[in-house]
Design a protein around this motif. Sequence first.
Motif, PDB file in Angstrom:
ATOM      1  N   SER A  26       0.831  -1.198   0.000  1.00  0.00           N
ATOM      2  CA  SER A  26       0.000   0.000   0.000  1.00  0.00           C
ATOM      3  C   SER A  26       0.873   1.257   0.000  1.00  0.00           C
ATOM      4  CB  SER A  26      -0.922  -0.012   1.214  1.00  0.00           C
ATOM      5  OG  SER A  26      -1.735   1.121   1.231  1.00  0.00           O
ATOM      6  N   GLN A  27       1.889   1.265   0.830  1.00  0.00           N
ATOM      7  CA  GLN A  27       2.801   2.408   0.884  1.00  0.00           C
ATOM      8  C   GLN A  27       3.632   2.513  -0.395  1.00  0.00           C
ATOM      9  OE1 GLN A  27       5.100   1.875   4.449  1.00  0.00           O
ATOM     10  NE2 GLN A  27       3.302   2.090   5.779  1.00  0.00           N
ATOM     11  N   GLN A  30       1.492   3.884  -3.160  1.00  0.00           N
ATOM     12  CA  GLN A  30       1.320   5.328  -2.989  1.00  0.00           C
ATOM     13  C   GLN A  30       2.568   6.078  -3.456  1.00  0.00           C
ATOM     14  OE1 GLN A  30      -1.514   7.063  -1.949  1.00  0.00           O
ATOM     15  NE2 GLN A  30      -0.281   8.709  -2.810  1.00  0.00           N
ATOM     16  N   ASP A  33       2.533   6.083  -7.217  1.00  0.00           N
ATOM     17  CA  ASP A  33       1.543   7.048  -7.674  1.00  0.00           C
ATOM     18  C   ASP A  33       2.060   8.483  -7.522  1.00  0.00           C
ATOM     19  OD1 ASP A  33      -1.175   7.642  -8.651  1.00  0.00           O
ATOM     20  OD2 ASP A  33      -1.441   8.524  -6.652  1.00  0.00           O
ATOM     21  N   ASP A  34       2.700   8.773  -6.412  1.00  0.00           N
ATOM     22  CA  ASP A  34       3.268  10.104  -6.182  1.00  0.00           C
ATOM     23  C   ASP A  34       4.336  10.454  -7.215  1.00  0.00           C
ATOM     24  OD1 ASP A  34       1.639  10.346  -3.963  1.00  0.00           O
ATOM     25  OD2 ASP A  34       3.249   9.964  -2.514  1.00  0.00           O
ATOM     26  N   THR A  54      -4.874  -0.934  -3.537  1.00  0.00           N
ATOM     27  CA  THR A  54      -4.823  -0.943  -4.990  1.00  0.00           C
ATOM     28  C   THR A  54      -5.285  -2.319  -5.447  1.00  0.00           C
ATOM     29  OG1 THR A  54      -2.917   0.500  -4.907  1.00  0.00           O
ATOM     30  CG2 THR A  54      -3.348  -0.595  -6.980  1.00  0.00           C
TER      31      THR A  54
END
Length: 56
Positions: A26-27, A30, A33-34, A54
């Motif tokens: 999950s991290q 992210q 995505d960033d 996701t």
Amino acid sequence: MSVHIDSLLLSRRVLLLQGPLGSFFSQFAQWLDDNGIQCYKVNFNGGDAFFSKTLI
């Protein structure tokens, strides 16, 4: 940064498969995505689905 991270940052899309239980994916998703990278995750069991934000 390392050669592997530099190479990863050149990607447009990343597919995440099996990994450790917990919030790592999950991290990581992210972070991808960033950095403008599309992230796809395939869940193989309930633990994957529980910790993942996701989903495919």
